[in-house]
Write a protein that holds these residues in place. Sequence first.
Motif: not given
Length: 324
Positions: A254-279
């Motif tokens: 996967v090509r590095k894309n920090r902006g896309e990474a943050v979007k996915l982290l927030e989607k996962a975090g909003e659903q209670g994914q603890g690792e994403a929330q911590t990050f």
Amino acid sequence: TGHQKSRKSFRRVTGKINAEEQKAARSLFARDSICSSPKKSAAEWHRDAALSGHREAQYFMGLCYWSGNDGVEKDVKTAVDWFRRAALQHHGEAQMSLALCYETGVGVEQSIKKAGEWYALAGMNGRAEAQYRVGEMYENGTGFKHSKRKAVGWYLKAATQGHVVAQLCVGIAFDLGRGVKRDPLKAEKWYRRAAKQGSEEAQRLLDSLQRNKENEKESELIRSIPSKIKAAEQGDREAQNFLAFCYWEGTHGVRKNRGEAVKLLEKAGEQGQGEAQTFLSILYEKGIEVGKSDLKADMWKNFAKESGTYDEMYVEMLAIVEIN
């Protein structure tokens, strides 16, 4: 050559046994008042027992004639005769010695076939070196008809007794599927046992096997990316979190894309994914790829604590942020 190696092995094996046997014999006679005469050697005391059919005495006489010890003149043909007498009475070391004589042609006419027969008998008597030699002969098709399956069977017998080269051979067999079904886990087990005994080749193959495992795992992860993307689009929080870190670090194809990474982290975090929330709490605390915000950092931190992952994952997530 192979025969030269066998001769060296023969001298090493018989020399060691010879010394041990004679030492034991002298110790025995020293304790036995009936046989305490200093005028008789160990060979002389053994001769009567050997002629009476005592197999240990017969083997001892063979060793004496082989090396010319205890007042006996060296005579390899007579040594072979005594080895044979003991071997016919199922004396394992005598069978091994006789096999080596036939293999090298010392004291008898060379016969690889007869060598194999005597190695097999010694192997059935539990001699690990003989078991290994039979396996080697089956693998090379010398003395026995070529059979990878039978070779592995004999190698296994020796390997379970701690024979280091046999352990290496079993590891290779399972690694390559040679005579057995390929099984990397069993290959690793046998490589590890041989390496523990100091086999550099086993350690090299073990390292190679582990690298291959890592490469296979990486290939599987790369192949999984399309299905992960589909799952993430359908709202799977674990897939979203996995892809987020792929985009963040530029891994698994996967090509590095920090902006896309943050979007996915927030989607996962909003659903209670603890690792994403911590990050996310760390990103907002430090203002990396997002606007610095103590409020959002605390919010994601509290969410992660509620998920029970913050204290456990904080150091690992911080390391990913700092490294990247």
